[in-house]
Write a protein that holds these residues in place. Structure first.
Motif, mmCIF file in Angstrom:
data_model
loop_
_atom_site.group_PDB
_atom_site.id
_atom_site.type_symbol
_atom_site.label_atom_id
_atom_site.label_comp_id
_atom_site.label_asym_id
_atom_site.label_seq_id
_atom_site.Cartn_x
_atom_site.Cartn_y
_atom_site.Cartn_z
ATOM 1 N N ASP A 83 30.757 1.534 33.928
ATOM 2 C CA ASP A 83 29.667 2.457 34.271
ATOM 3 C C ASP A 83 30.120 3.737 34.970
ATOM 4 O O ASP A 83 29.390 4.306 35.776
ATOM 5 N N LYS A 87 30.603 7.282 34.435
ATOM 6 C CA LYS A 87 30.289 8.400 33.554
ATOM 7 C C LYS A 87 31.292 9.544 33.697
ATOM 8 O O LYS A 87 31.796 10.064 32.698
ATOM 9 N N LYS A 105 25.649 14.516 29.464
ATOM 10 C CA LYS A 105 25.252 14.436 30.883
ATOM 11 C C LYS A 105 24.736 13.052 31.253
ATOM 12 O O LYS A 105 24.530 12.766 32.427
ATOM 13 N N ASP A 106 24.534 12.206 30.256
ATOM 14 C CA ASP A 106 23.950 10.890 30.475
ATOM 15 C C ASP A 106 24.864 9.826 29.881
ATOM 16 O O ASP A 106 25.375 9.999 28.768
ATOM 17 N N ILE A 107 25.073 8.735 30.597
ATOM 18 C CA ILE A 107 25.981 7.686 30.130
ATOM 19 C C ILE A 107 25.463 7.010 28.850
ATOM 20 O O ILE A 107 26.260 6.558 28.026
ATOM 21 N N LYS A 108 24.149 6.981 28.657
ATOM 22 C CA LYS A 108 23.609 6.400 27.418
ATOM 23 C C LYS A 108 24.051 7.222 26.201
ATOM 24 O O LYS A 108 24.389 6.666 25.151
ATOM 25 N N GLN A 115 26.747 9.096 26.184
ATOM 26 C CA GLN A 115 28.187 8.854 26.083
ATOM 27 C C GLN A 115 28.466 7.576 25.293
ATOM 28 O O GLN A 115 29.355 7.538 24.442
#
Length: 170
Positions: A49, A51, A99-102, A104
């Motif tokens: 997790d 990022k 900008k968002d890990i989802k 990514q």
């Protein structure tokens, strides 16, 4: 005597050519394994997790891809690598800019499939690699360990998935 010299010359040229080809292949294998290590670093950042670390690791992956001495590859492998590396780099850049890990994680899927395909086709790995699959994400990835470390869900479902294939070391 002249025939003997020609035979020795032919053998010498053959030996030099063979050595050059095998040196070029080993150089390429080393660079491919550095790409694989950079991929694992990126996978590990997403699985944990992280990022910002994933952003840095995606950029590092692009650098390693650019360092592969692809011109030394046989023609069929060269063409294949150019196609796959283009896909991997595009998704790695997308991942690095996300900008968002989802987002990514979705981009990582676009990195994983050409990486899996490349490993299966070129067979450069110097250690065993595991193709793992998460049924919830409906996506696969490569792992340097047999234990599941899910990059698509991270801590939410760290161990979700199974080993779909084992690719033995070259």
């Amino acid at each position: 005597m002249i025939i003997m010299k020609k035979i020795f010359l032919f053998i010498a040229i053959l030996a030099i050519a063979t050595t050059k080809i095998s040196f070029a292949q080993s150089k390429a294998d080393g660079a491919f394994n550095q790409v694989l290590t950079a991929y694992f670093d990126l996978k590990n950042a997403l699985a944990s997790d992280k990022k910002d670390l994933a952003t840095a690791k995606a950029k590092a992956l692009v650098v390693k891809i650019d360092a592969v001495p692809h011109k030394d590859l046989p023609a069929d492998q060269h063409k294949f690598w150019m196609e796959q590396s283009t896909l991997i780099k595009a998704k790695a850049k997308e991942l690095a800019n996300a900008k968002d890990i989802k987002i990514q994680r979705k981009a990582f899927e676009g990195i994983s499939y050409p990486m899996i395909k490349t490993l299966r086709t070129i067979k450069f790995n110097t250690s065993t690699v595991y193709v793992q699959h998460c049924p919830m994400a409906k996506a696969s990835w490569l792992n340097e360990k047999e234990n599941i470390e899910n990059p698509y869900y991270g801590s939410m479902m760290f161990e979700c998935g199974d080993v779909a294939e084992t690719i033995k070391a070259k």
